[in-house]
Design an enzyme around this catalytic site. Sequence first.
Site, PDB file in Angstrom:
ATOM      1  N   TYR A  31      -2.445   5.187  -7.195  1.00 38.20           N
ATOM      2  CA  TYR A  31      -2.126   4.613  -8.505  1.00 38.20           C
ATOM      3  C   TYR A  31      -2.379   5.613  -9.616  1.00 38.20           C
ATOM      4  O   TYR A  31      -2.959   6.685  -9.395  1.00 38.20           O
ATOM      5  CB  TYR A  31      -2.912   3.314  -8.728  1.00 38.20           C
ATOM      6  CG  TYR A  31      -4.380   3.506  -9.064  1.00 38.20           C
ATOM      7  CD1 TYR A  31      -5.303   3.922  -8.105  1.00 38.20           C
ATOM      8  CD2 TYR A  31      -4.845   3.289 -10.364  1.00 38.20           C
ATOM      9  CE1 TYR A  31      -6.640   4.092  -8.427  1.00 38.20           C
ATOM     10  CE2 TYR A  31      -6.189   3.459 -10.686  1.00 38.20           C
ATOM     11  CZ  TYR A  31      -7.080   3.855  -9.707  1.00 38.20           C
ATOM     12  OH  TYR A  31      -8.404   4.039 -10.033  1.00 38.20           O
ATOM     13  N   ARG A  50      -0.479  14.515 -11.302  1.00 39.51           N
ATOM     14  CA  ARG A  50      -1.591  14.015 -10.478  1.00 39.51           C
ATOM     15  C   ARG A  50      -1.094  12.960  -9.491  1.00 39.51           C
ATOM     16  O   ARG A  50      -1.551  12.895  -8.351  1.00 39.51           O
ATOM     17  CB  ARG A  50      -2.702  13.446 -11.362  1.00 39.51           C
ATOM     18  CG  ARG A  50      -3.922  13.014 -10.543  1.00 39.51           C
ATOM     19  CD  ARG A  50      -5.098  12.631 -11.407  1.00 39.51           C
ATOM     20  NE  ARG A  50      -4.826  11.441 -12.188  1.00 39.51           N
ATOM     21  CZ  ARG A  50      -5.670  10.933 -13.076  1.00 39.51           C
ATOM     22  NH1 ARG A  50      -6.841  11.500 -13.291  1.00 39.51           N
ATOM     23  NH2 ARG A  50      -5.357   9.848 -13.752  1.00 39.51           N
ATOM     24  N   ARG A  98       1.316  -5.012  11.116  1.00 44.35           N
ATOM     25  CA  ARG A  98       0.016  -4.365  10.947  1.00 44.35           C
ATOM     26  C   ARG A  98      -0.307  -3.393  12.079  1.00 44.35           C
ATOM     27  O   ARG A  98      -0.441  -3.796  13.244  1.00 44.35           O
ATOM     28  CB  ARG A  98      -1.104  -5.407  10.849  1.00 44.35           C
ATOM     29  CG  ARG A  98      -2.442  -4.776  10.474  1.00 44.35           C
ATOM     30  CD  ARG A  98      -3.595  -5.764  10.428  1.00 44.35           C
ATOM     31  NE  ARG A  98      -4.831  -5.085  10.045  1.00 44.35           N
ATOM     32  CZ  ARG A  98      -5.568  -4.353  10.883  1.00 44.35           C
ATOM     33  NH1 ARG A  98      -5.222  -4.229  12.144  1.00 44.35           N
ATOM     34  NH2 ARG A  98      -6.659  -3.737  10.463  1.00 44.35           N
ATOM     35  N   HIS A 100      -2.301   0.729  12.140  1.00 40.73           N
ATOM     36  CA  HIS A 100      -2.801   1.795  11.270  1.00 40.73           C
ATOM     37  C   HIS A 100      -1.801   2.935  11.101  1.00 40.73           C
ATOM     38  O   HIS A 100      -1.659   3.492  10.019  1.00 40.73           O
ATOM     39  CB  HIS A 100      -4.108   2.379  11.833  1.00 40.73           C
ATOM     40  CG  HIS A 100      -5.272   1.440  11.727  1.00 40.73           C
ATOM     41  ND1 HIS A 100      -5.276   0.186  12.291  1.00 40.73           N
ATOM     42  CD2 HIS A 100      -6.476   1.573  11.112  1.00 40.73           C
ATOM     43  CE1 HIS A 100      -6.429  -0.410  12.039  1.00 40.73           C
ATOM     44  NE2 HIS A 100      -7.173   0.407  11.324  1.00 40.73           N
ATOM     45  N   LYS A 145      -6.188   9.601  -6.074  1.00 43.02           N
ATOM     46  CA  LYS A 145      -6.377   8.357  -6.838  1.00 43.02           C
ATOM     47  C   LYS A 145      -5.875   7.194  -5.975  1.00 43.02           C
ATOM     48  O   LYS A 145      -4.774   6.673  -6.161  1.00 43.02           O
ATOM     49  CB  LYS A 145      -5.656   8.457  -8.196  1.00 43.02           C
ATOM     50  CG  LYS A 145      -6.255   7.542  -9.262  1.00 43.02           C
ATOM     51  CD  LYS A 145      -5.851   7.970 -10.652  1.00 43.02           C
ATOM     52  CE  LYS A 145      -6.139   6.912 -11.715  1.00 43.02           C
ATOM     53  NZ  LYS A 145      -7.538   6.537 -11.893  1.00 43.02           N
ATOM     54  N   GLU A 177     -19.323  12.376 -10.515  1.00 38.90           N
ATOM     55  CA  GLU A 177     -18.606  11.754 -11.629  1.00 38.90           C
ATOM     56  C   GLU A 177     -19.164  10.358 -11.828  1.00 38.90           C
ATOM     57  O   GLU A 177     -20.205  10.017 -11.258  1.00 38.90           O
ATOM     58  CB  GLU A 177     -17.096  11.725 -11.338  1.00 38.90           C
ATOM     59  CG  GLU A 177     -16.739  10.962 -10.067  1.00 38.90           C
ATOM     60  CD  GLU A 177     -15.242  10.931  -9.788  1.00 38.90           C
ATOM     61  OE1 GLU A 177     -14.441  11.091 -10.711  1.00 38.90           O
ATOM     62  OE2 GLU A 177     -14.889  10.711  -8.608  1.00 38.90           O
ATOM     63  N   LEU A 201     -12.433  12.853  -8.989  1.00 38.39           N
ATOM     64  CA  LEU A 201     -11.058  12.724  -9.450  1.00 38.39           C
ATOM     65  C   LEU A 201     -10.824  13.744 -10.574  1.00 38.39           C
ATOM     66  O   LEU A 201     -11.630  13.815 -11.506  1.00 38.39           O
ATOM     67  CB  LEU A 201     -10.814  11.308  -9.983  1.00 38.39           C
ATOM     68  CG  LEU A 201      -9.356  11.072 -10.359  1.00 38.39           C
ATOM     69  CD1 LEU A 201      -8.531  10.784  -9.112  1.00 38.39           C
ATOM     70  CD2 LEU A 201      -9.209   9.937 -11.351  1.00 38.39           C
TER      71      LEU A 201
HETATM   72  N1  PMP Z   1     -13.056   9.382 -12.057  1.00 38.15           N
HETATM   73  C1  PMP Z   1     -12.762   8.159 -11.585  1.00 38.15           C
HETATM   74  C2  PMP Z   1     -13.401   7.714 -10.308  1.00 38.15           C
HETATM   75  C3  PMP Z   1     -11.877   7.317 -12.271  1.00 38.15           C
HETATM   76  O1  PMP Z   1     -11.569   6.106 -11.789  1.00 38.15           O
HETATM   77  C4  PMP Z   1     -11.318   7.776 -13.495  1.00 38.15           C
HETATM   78  C5  PMP Z   1     -10.320   6.940 -14.252  1.00 38.15           C
HETATM   79  N2  PMP Z   1     -10.668   5.634 -14.473  1.00 38.15           N
HETATM   80  C6  PMP Z   1     -11.666   9.038 -13.970  1.00 38.15           C
HETATM   81  C7  PMP Z   1     -12.529   9.830 -13.216  1.00 38.15           C
HETATM   82  C8  PMP Z   1     -11.117   9.568 -15.274  1.00 38.15           C
HETATM   83  O2  PMP Z   1      -9.791  10.001 -15.124  1.00 38.15           O
HETATM   84  P1  PMP Z   1      -8.769   9.954 -16.340  1.00 38.15           P
HETATM   85  O3  PMP Z   1      -9.364  10.767 -17.437  1.00 38.15           O
HETATM   86  O4  PMP Z   1      -7.534  10.548 -15.806  1.00 38.15           O
HETATM   87  O5  PMP Z   1      -8.614   8.514 -16.737  1.00 38.15           O
END
Ligand code: PMP
Length: 288
Positions: A31, A50, A98, A100, A145, A177, A201
């Site tokens: 997403y 991305r 279903r 995998h 993502k 993060e 991410l």
């Molecule tokens: N890390 C994670 C795990 C996220 O879910 C997000 C976005 N919600 C971010 C970092 C920040 O990414 P962005 O600046 O692209 O929203």
Amino acid sequence: MMIYLNGKFLPIEQAYIPVLDRGFIFGDGVYEVIPVYSRKAFRLEHHLARLQDSLNGIRLSNPHTNDQWCQLIKQLIDYHDSDDQYIYLHITRGVAKRDHAFPVNISPTIFMMSNALLTPPKELLQKGVLAITAEDNRWGRCDIKAISLLPNVLLRQLAVDAGATETILLRDGFLTEGAASNIFIVKESKLLAPPKSHLMLPGITYDVVLELVENHALPYDVRPVAEQELRSANEILLTSSTKEIMPIVSLDGKLIGDGRPGPFFHKLNQLYQHYKELTMRGKQVSSS
Ligand code: PMP
């Protein structure tokens, strides 16, 4: 509310997907969340790049060209009243019996919706927010993502349970993060950012922040940040597309700095808001 599902715009009440969708069964999909200011998608080409990386990461081909995505996103924005919105774009591997293993010859499920974007209120930015820490127990491809967000959901709920805004994640003694954001610290007036890797991410807002500090000659370093540095930071900043830049003033119940948003936050937020405004006015801008 009008949403986009598999080639059609329709009211959300009329939008259904089959129970055998692999997004529902396996969380097999990716997403994006794209902020829209004054009806313009912000850093759209970066979000689409991305998205492509995430699709490559799960070996799913991109169902649209970037021009097609731009057209669809424009139409979705036009369906909504708010000038500021955020688009949620979601692609799964599709519907199949279903199993995998990847099914052959199926079409992906493509879903997009847009909602009004409410960025954090001024009072909150003046006061700052609280965070807690937790061990980062997610998988080894946090750079994708992926829609399978159960670990992030559980980690984020720890913050909610503690009356905090975010859970900051530590893996092997280093900052990765937040559960739904990127995290920076400020140490002796210098911004420190953990380097991109499979363990976080690559945030679009993270990139904007690094461009802004580079272009405005603010001191910064991209390098691993140890737990002790996080705990003794002068400032901690959280970034995401919907929360923009927020100051964290308490970590696990201990004040960060003097417990108020610091000078680096104020400067960076000013630069970010300015950059956003220039972009909204449609000027050809760089972040300098
Ligand atoms: N890390 C994670 C795990 C996220 O879910 C997000 C976005 N919600 C971010 C970092 C920040 O990414 P962005 O600046 O692209 O929203």
